[in-house]
Design a protein around this motif. Structure first.
Motif, PDB file in Angstrom:
ATOM      1  N   GLU A   1      17.496  35.530  34.061  1.00 28.15           N
ATOM      2  CA  GLU A   1      18.851  35.985  33.733  1.00 28.15           C
ATOM      3  C   GLU A   1      19.828  35.783  34.889  1.00 28.15           C
ATOM      4  O   GLU A   1      20.932  35.271  34.702  1.00 28.15           O
ATOM      5  N   SER A   2      19.437  36.150  36.109  1.00 27.49           N
ATOM      6  CA  SER A   2      20.349  36.024  37.244  1.00 27.49           C
ATOM      7  C   SER A   2      20.624  34.559  37.579  1.00 27.49           C
ATOM      8  O   SER A   2      21.752  34.188  37.917  1.00 27.49           O
ATOM      9  N   GLU A   3      19.604  33.709  37.457  1.00 26.66           N
ATOM     10  CA  GLU A   3      19.782  32.277  37.723  1.00 26.66           C
ATOM     11  C   GLU A   3      20.723  31.652  36.697  1.00 26.66           C
ATOM     12  O   GLU A   3      21.559  30.801  37.029  1.00 26.66           O
ATOM     13  N   ILE A   4      20.589  32.076  35.449  1.00 22.61           N
ATOM     14  CA  ILE A   4      21.447  31.553  34.385  1.00 22.61           C
ATOM     15  C   ILE A   4      22.896  31.933  34.643  1.00 22.61           C
ATOM     16  O   ILE A   4      23.808  31.107  34.532  1.00 22.61           O
ATOM     17  N   THR A   5      23.113  33.190  35.015  1.00 21.37           N
ATOM     18  CA  THR A   5      24.470  33.666  35.289  1.00 21.37           C
ATOM     19  C   THR A   5      25.094  32.920  36.456  1.00 21.37           C
ATOM     20  O   THR A   5      26.262  32.519  36.405  1.00 21.37           O
ATOM     21  N   HIS A   6      24.319  32.736  37.512  1.00 24.80           N
ATOM     22  CA  HIS A   6      24.850  32.111  38.729  1.00 24.80           C
ATOM     23  C   HIS A   6      25.030  30.611  38.595  1.00 24.80           C
ATOM     24  O   HIS A   6      25.688  29.989  39.428  1.00 24.80           O
ATOM     25  N   ALA A   7      24.454  30.009  37.548  1.00 20.90           N
ATOM     26  CA  ALA A   7      24.603  28.563  37.360  1.00 20.90           C
ATOM     27  C   ALA A   7      26.041  28.181  37.020  1.00 20.90           C
ATOM     28  O   ALA A   7      26.493  27.070  37.317  1.00 20.90           O
TER      29      ALA A   7
END
Length: 324
Positions: free
Chosen positions: A147-153
């Protein structure tokens, strides 16, 4: 409207408590279904340390639905400061939920016990008893997990799905979650991040099927602001389109959408760095999808940000129930 209508609210993050706080004061039977795909902050650290369902969203909803001395909720929400080394950034409530999960053997029973302790009005159901991993495929074809990686992408998302913590493990919903959806008079989605708070619940297979089978009126509370990397340039109708697409059928009956203007000079875009511009309304495109747009001034300006006015949303939800 039934004497005590059954309302199920689905989501996660910080948006749900805004709506839950006024709802729990009404004569309703309220169930909150909460995402377990969070992997950032204190929740993410605990998930990595001891492999438990991330507790942050659950903690916030426990506090929002509780009926105890405010001193107890203050302790639950207290976050250790950065100088506290190992405990830095952890919320006390997250540690308590982690401990109760170990004691009871699973997150679902732990939350039910804590709900009794905190005199929760209604029910709080983690969507699954196991931590889930959120996956996203972006419009350019790239796939990212977490989830955090998706948001920060900060890229345009095409669709999302969830898996269990182990490779190839299928996500499984708690049976109580499915039954609550089937028995509901109204299903409410959000408010919250569409792709990382709401949809991680919707794409769990048993939940997905129940949302297509239930006879409940279904309401989407559209976000006030676009979210960077998730819903850039989305109208309320485009939010709705993504939600219906992930459910697999145009099941949403109403879209509650704020039409009050957010002053550009009020919002602190450094403090609230995940948002960009205000969501525009597209009533015609909402109607094409078989839903009724319910526009209104649902805006609350505070803390240099734009939020939903929970009281006004609550009144609108009850009005929809009365007229259905």
């Amino acid at each position: 409207m039934p004497d005590k209508p059954k309302i199920v609210i689905i989501g996660g993050g910080s948006g749900l408590p805004v709506i839950i706080k006024p709802l729990v004061k009404q004569k309703i039977d309220l169930t909150a279904i909460v995402t377990v795909a969070d992997d950032g902050g204190s929740s993410g650290l605990l998930r990595n340390y001891i492999n438990i369902v991330p507790p942050g969203d659950i903690r916030n909803i426990l506090v929002a639905m509780s009926h105890v001395d405010p001193a107890i909720t203050q302790v639950m929400q207290y976050r250790f400061n950065a100088k506290d080394d190992f405990f830095a950034k952890h919320a006390v409530g997250n540690l308590i939920i982690a401990a109760m999960t170990e004691m009871h053997g699973n997150i679902f029973d732990a939350v039910q016990y804590l709900a009794k302790f905190m005199r929760v009005r209604g029910r709080i159901y983690p969507v699954s008893n196991e931590p889930l991993i959120l996956h996203a495929e972006f419009k350019d074809g790239e796939v990212i997990a977490g989830e955090s990686e998706i948001t920060h992408a900060h890229k345009v998302i095409d669709h999302v799905w969830v898996t269990g913590d182990e490779p190839g493990e299928a996500p499984k919903a708690a049976p109580e979650v499915v039954q609550a959806i089937l028995d509901a008079d109204m299903i409410v989605y959000g408010p919250g991040s569409l792709f990382t708070s709401i949809l991680p619940n919707v794409v769990v297979p048993e939940v997905n099927e129940a949302l297509r089978l239930t006879q409940a009126k279904q309401v989407y509370i559209s976000n006030i602001m676009m979210q960077k990397g998730e819903t850039d340039a989305y109208t309320d109708a485009q939010h709705l389109l993504a939600l219906n697409a992930h459910i697999g059928s145009p099941v949403i009956d109403y879209v509650i959408a704020n039409n009050a203007v957010v002053p550009e000079d009020f919002v602190d875009y450094q403090k609230w760095d995940e948002i960009s511009h205000q969501v525009k309304l597209d009533e015609a495109a909402v109607k094409v999808q078989g839903a009724v747009e319910v526009p209104g001034d649902f805006l609350q300006l505070r803390d240099a940000g734009a939020f939903h006015d929970g009281e006004k949303i609550m009144l609108e939800l009850l009005k929809i129930l009365e007229n259905s």
